[in-house]
Design an enzyme around this catalytic site. Structure first.
Site, PDB file in Angstrom:
ATOM      1  N   LYS A  98       0.830  -1.211   0.000  1.00 47.94           N
ATOM      2  CA  LYS A  98       0.000   0.000   0.000  1.00 47.94           C
ATOM      3  C   LYS A  98       0.870   1.270   0.000  1.00 47.94           C
ATOM      4  CE  LYS A  98      -4.031  -2.156   2.244  1.00 47.94           C
ATOM      5  NZ  LYS A  98      -5.079  -1.978   3.293  1.00 47.94           N
ATOM      6  N   TYR A 144     -12.184  -2.170  -4.062  1.00 48.66           N
ATOM      7  CA  TYR A 144     -12.723  -2.408  -2.720  1.00 48.66           C
ATOM      8  C   TYR A 144     -14.252  -2.326  -2.690  1.00 48.66           C
ATOM      9  CZ  TYR A 144      -8.249  -2.500  -0.160  1.00 48.66           C
ATOM     10  OH  TYR A 144      -7.020  -2.842   0.352  1.00 48.66           O
ATOM     11  N   PHE A 182     -15.779   3.239   6.589  1.00 49.73           N
ATOM     12  CA  PHE A 182     -14.414   3.637   6.262  1.00 49.73           C
ATOM     13  C   PHE A 182     -14.131   3.614   4.756  1.00 49.73           C
ATOM     14  CE2 PHE A 182     -14.360  -0.921   7.395  1.00 49.73           C
ATOM     15  CZ  PHE A 182     -13.833  -1.482   6.245  1.00 49.73           C
ATOM     16  N   ARG A 193      -1.720 -14.240   4.258  1.00 48.01           N
ATOM     17  CA  ARG A 193      -2.480 -13.602   5.350  1.00 48.01           C
ATOM     18  C   ARG A 193      -1.726 -13.749   6.680  1.00 48.01           C
ATOM     19  NH1 ARG A 193      -6.822 -10.221   4.038  1.00 48.01           N
ATOM     20  NH2 ARG A 193      -7.044 -10.294   6.290  1.00 48.01           N
ATOM     21  N   THR A 227      -5.559  -7.115  10.514  1.00 45.10           N
ATOM     22  CA  THR A 227      -5.898  -5.839   9.866  1.00 45.10           C
ATOM     23  C   THR A 227      -5.467  -4.650  10.710  1.00 45.10           C
ATOM     24  OG1 THR A 227      -7.820  -6.955   8.919  1.00 45.10           O
ATOM     25  CG2 THR A 227      -7.799  -4.544   8.813  1.00 45.10           C
ATOM     26  N   ARG A 237       2.479  -6.300   9.196  1.00 46.51           N
ATOM     27  CA  ARG A 237       1.726  -5.172   9.763  1.00 46.51           C
ATOM     28  C   ARG A 237       2.246  -4.785  11.145  1.00 46.51           C
ATOM     29  NH1 ARG A 237      -4.180  -7.041   7.357  1.00 46.51           N
ATOM     30  NH2 ARG A 237      -4.256  -5.538   5.628  1.00 46.51           N
ATOM     31  N   ASN A 295      -2.163   0.361   6.702  1.00 49.90           N
ATOM     32  CA  ASN A 295      -1.690  -0.916   7.276  1.00 49.90           C
ATOM     33  C   ASN A 295      -0.817  -1.724   6.313  1.00 49.90           C
ATOM     34  OD1 ASN A 295      -3.698  -1.805   5.610  1.00 49.90           O
ATOM     35  ND2 ASN A 295      -4.920  -2.803   7.197  1.00 49.90           N
ATOM     36  N   HIS A 304      -2.133  -5.336   1.419  1.00 56.48           N
ATOM     37  CA  HIS A 304      -3.404  -6.017   1.159  1.00 56.48           C
ATOM     38  C   HIS A 304      -3.088  -7.458   0.781  1.00 56.48           C
ATOM     39  CE1 HIS A 304      -7.304  -7.101  -0.572  1.00 56.48           C
ATOM     40  NE2 HIS A 304      -6.605  -7.679  -1.530  1.00 56.48           N
ATOM     41  N   GLU A 341      -9.279 -10.597  -7.890  1.00 53.00           N
ATOM     42  CA  GLU A 341      -8.371  -9.478  -7.620  1.00 53.00           C
ATOM     43  C   GLU A 341      -7.159  -9.500  -8.549  1.00 53.00           C
ATOM     44  OE1 GLU A 341      -9.565  -9.046  -2.891  1.00 53.00           O
ATOM     45  OE2 GLU A 341      -7.505  -9.526  -3.432  1.00 53.00           O
TER      46      GLU A 341
HETATM   47  P1  ADP Z   1      -7.840  -6.839   5.356  1.00 52.80           P
HETATM   48  O1  ADP Z   1      -7.056  -5.825   4.574  1.00 52.80           O
HETATM   49  O2  ADP Z   1      -7.071  -7.336   6.545  1.00 52.80           O
HETATM   50  O3  ADP Z   1      -8.378  -7.963   4.497  1.00 52.80           O
HETATM   51  P2  ADP Z   1     -10.566  -5.795   5.390  1.00 52.80           P
HETATM   52  O4  ADP Z   1     -10.778  -6.526   4.097  1.00 52.80           O
HETATM   53  O5  ADP Z   1     -11.533  -6.028   6.486  1.00 52.80           O
HETATM   54  O6  ADP Z   1      -9.098  -6.080   5.978  1.00 52.80           O
HETATM   55  O7  ADP Z   1     -10.550  -4.241   5.115  1.00 52.80           O
HETATM   56  C1  ADP Z   1      -9.912  -3.701   3.971  1.00 52.80           C
HETATM   57  C2  ADP Z   1      -9.093  -2.512   4.393  1.00 52.80           C
HETATM   58  O8  ADP Z   1      -9.972  -1.490   4.848  1.00 52.80           O
HETATM   59  C3  ADP Z   1      -8.143  -2.755   5.580  1.00 52.80           C
HETATM   60  O9  ADP Z   1      -6.905  -3.325   5.201  1.00 52.80           O
HETATM   61  C4  ADP Z   1      -7.974  -1.366   6.129  1.00 52.80           C
HETATM   62  O10 ADP Z   1      -7.035  -0.625   5.352  1.00 52.80           O
HETATM   63  C5  ADP Z   1      -9.364  -0.778   5.916  1.00 52.80           C
HETATM   64  N1  ADP Z   1     -10.163  -0.958   7.129  1.00 52.80           N
HETATM   65  C6  ADP Z   1     -10.755  -2.081   7.559  1.00 52.80           C
HETATM   66  N2  ADP Z   1     -11.432  -1.885   8.703  1.00 52.80           N
HETATM   67  C7  ADP Z   1     -11.251  -0.583   9.012  1.00 52.80           C
HETATM   68  C8  ADP Z   1     -11.690   0.239  10.078  1.00 52.80           C
HETATM   69  N3  ADP Z   1     -12.453  -0.229  11.068  1.00 52.80           N
HETATM   70  N4  ADP Z   1     -11.319   1.528  10.045  1.00 52.80           N
HETATM   71  C9  ADP Z   1     -10.552   2.018   9.060  1.00 52.80           C
HETATM   72  N5  ADP Z   1     -10.097   1.280   8.006  1.00 52.80           N
HETATM   73  C10 ADP Z   1     -10.440  -0.003   7.996  1.00 52.80           C
HETATM   74 MG    MG Z   2      -9.787  -7.942   3.007  1.00 45.08          MG
END
Ligand code: ADP
Ligand code: MG
Length: 140
Positions: free
Chosen positions: A11, A51, A59, A87, A93, A104, A114, A117, A128
């Site tokens: 990212k 996304y 968010f 993962r 996350t 992370r 973070n 992805h 994807e």
């Molecule tokens: P991951 O990236 O671990 O698969 P998710 O698919 O749940 O997580 O979410 C996609 C992305 O959205 C996260 O990596 C993070 O950047 C953002 N995100 C997720 N949950 C939150 C939250 N509660 N507040 C802010 N950003 C969030």
């Molecule tokens: Mg995800």
């Protein structure tokens, strides 16, 4: 477990921190190989399409702004159990909950910024990967 492919994105925060090499080293040292790679600057609309599954989340707007705030490095990673292994290497996350030694835990500043992805299932990985790469540009 068969050889799988998964999509990884470094990212904008991690690209800006100059830790691309450290992140790829972790993949390679843990049995994942880079099968495709592309650096690009997403528009907010492109980030929004990627996304789309999160479109209803509070968010979503911030996520699309962040993902289009600077270049990202998209990669196809290939290896045994690649989806789950990636993962695990990424960590949770929310970096505050990420296990020590994960990408992370070491490189993410917040749940928004973070660092990486990773696809969460083989099915989503296929979708994807095709968002970023044409089949001809993926090497085995
Ligand atoms: P991951 O990236 O671990 O698969 P998710 O698919 O749940 O997580 O979410 C996609 C992305 O959205 C996260 O990596 C993070 O950047 C953002 N995100 C997720 N949950 C939150 C939250 N509660 N507040 C802010 N950003 C969030
Ligand atoms: Mg995800």
């Amino acid at each position: 477990m068969p050889v799988q492919r998964t999509l990884s994105i470094i990212k904008p925060d991690a690209v800006a921190k100059n830790v691309i090499g450290d992140i790829i080293r972790r993949f390679e040292e843990n049995g994942l190989s880079v099968a495709a790679m592309r650096m690009t600057l997403l528009t907010p609309a492109e980030a929004g399409r990627f996304y789309a599954v999160h479109a209803e989340r509070p968010f979503y707007g911030d996520l699309c702004s962040f993902m289009s705030s600077g270049p990202v490095l998209a990669m196809v990673l290939e290896g045994k159990n690649a989806v789950k292994l990636n993962r695990e290497l990424m960590g949770a996350t929310n970096p505050k909950e990420a296990e020590a030694g994960t990408i992370r835990a070491d490189h993410a500043d917040s749940i928004d910024a973070n660092a990486v992805h990773g696809s969460d299932s083989a099915e989503n990985a296929a979708t994807e990967i095709s968002f970023f790469f044409a089949g001809l540009d993926i090497q085995s």
